[in-house]
Design an enzyme around this catalytic site. Structure first.
Site, short mmCIF file in Angstrom:
data_model
loop_
_atom_site.label_atom_id
_atom_site.label_comp_id
_atom_site.label_asym_id
_atom_site.label_seq_id
_atom_site.Cartn_x
_atom_site.Cartn_y
_atom_site.Cartn_z
N ARG A 41 0.52 1.84 -17.84
CA ARG A 41 0.21 3.24 -17.54
C ARG A 41 1.26 4.21 -18.10
NH1 ARG A 41 0.79 2.95 -11.03
NH2 ARG A 41 -0.27 4.96 -11.14
N GLY A 64 -5.56 -1.79 -0.94
CA GLY A 64 -6.55 -0.80 -0.55
C GLY A 64 -6.66 -0.61 0.95
N ALA A 65 -6.05 -1.52 1.73
CA ALA A 65 -6.14 -1.42 3.19
C ALA A 65 -5.45 -0.15 3.70
CB ALA A 65 -5.54 -2.66 3.84
N ASP A 107 -4.99 2.64 2.06
CA ASP A 107 -5.81 3.80 1.68
C ASP A 107 -7.02 3.91 2.60
OD1 ASP A 107 -4.06 4.11 -0.50
OD2 ASP A 107 -5.27 2.77 -1.74
#
Length: 315
Positions: A105, A254-255, A257
């Site tokens: 990135r 992702g938990a 979030d």
């Protein structure tokens, strides 16, 4: 728009097999990004949400835009950059342990996000501005964009929600700490992991962490405790909210979030701090049931069934 958030989303390549990436021969393609995760989770819970970023004018950027738009998130403020690429990341899995993450990135389109890219009117009309600590780690202009967005929100009585989301592959803790503490001091709602809190505040225990951050100016502090649930505190409430037992965790990414989305959903619905935390625990737990960063986020009805507020009919 109830919630506005912004930050980098990337294309995620997830190997079908476990083990070192050098032996992986096939991958599943999906998307990843803390802010877009929150946006997608909140849209599934029935809220109006806007997300923006900069994407490369490439097929990966078009893919990200298509997925997020398809989830019901407003992407009308997303910008494209023909001179830079959309970021990528790869997961490397070993059994049921947390995956290794490899980022590609550097100097991506999103890393060039700047204050000039913000639509002040768009932010000012939201009820909540959700910020993470990932965006200020991307570049100096991106960091400046975060502080400008917070300024706009504060001037227009928009609630500022902040999840530090510390990523030490992007910056070291000595560089991150003063920036993240300054953002935390401006936040109305702080959603922080227990380990992150200890890194930033140097204190141990959820109650001490909440006391420290509230003394900085936070109105509401939520300390995430993983499978143990969370601790919530504001001027009226101090409470531990028990988490949900997941016997077989597929993917923990992702938990956090999902927790943020569930908690903010409860706040926007006018629930008590404890009830909002219950929503957060529920969405966070459900996120771990499915491989992928955002695939496991539930709809509102699914969440109500999971946390026992509604019966389940399977046929």
């Amino acid at each position: 728009m109830e919630v506005v958030t912004f930050g980098e989303s990337m294309v995620l390549f997830y190997p079908d097999a476990t083990g070192p990436l050098r032996y992986a021969t096939s991958f599943r393609k999906t998307i990843a990004g803390a802010e877009s995760n929150v946006a997608i989770a909140m849209a599934r819970l029935g809220h109006s949400v806007g997300w923006f970023s900069k994407l490369g004018e490439d097929e990966f950027g078009r893919y990200i835009l298509s997925v997020i738009r398809g989830e019901g998130v407003d992407v009308s403020r997303v910008l494209t950059d023909s001179n830079r690429n959309t970021g990528l990341l790869f997961k490397e899995r070993f059994g049921f342990s947390n995956p290794n993450i490899y980022y590609y990135r550097k100097d991506s389109a999103a890393s060039r996000l700047s204050p000039e890219d913000l639509d002040a009117s768009y932010i000012s009309k939201a009820k909540v501005l959700h910020i993470t600590g990932i965006t200020p780690a991307l570049s100096t202009p991106a960091q400046e964009a975060v502080f400008e967005a917070i300024r706009i929100a504060k001037e227009n009585n928009v609630i500022v929600s902040f999840d530090p989301n510390i990523r030490l592959k992007l910056w070291d803790i000595e560089t991150a700490k003063p920036v993240l503490l300054e953002i935390a001091s401006k936040a109305d709602i702080l959603l922080i992991g227990e380990d992150e809190g200890e890194l930033l505040a140097g204190t141990n225990g959820p109650e001490e962490l909440a006391k420290t951050f509230m003394s900085m100016g936070c109105t509401t502090v939520v300390v995430k405790l993983g499978k143990r649930g969370c601790y919530v505190e504001n001027t009226d409430t101090k409470d531990y909210i028990e988490g949900y037992l997941i016997e077989k965790v597929e993917d923990t990414v992702g938990a956090g979030d999902g927790f943020a989305a569930g908690f903010l959903s409860g706040i926007l619905r006018g629930l008590s701090l404890q009830e909002a935390a219950e929503y957060g625990n529920g969405v966070g737990a459900m996120a771990t049931l499915v491989s992928g960063d955002m695939e496991g986020f539930p709809t509102y009805n699914q969440l109500m069934t999971f946390i026992g507020k509604r019966g389940y009919i399977d046929r």
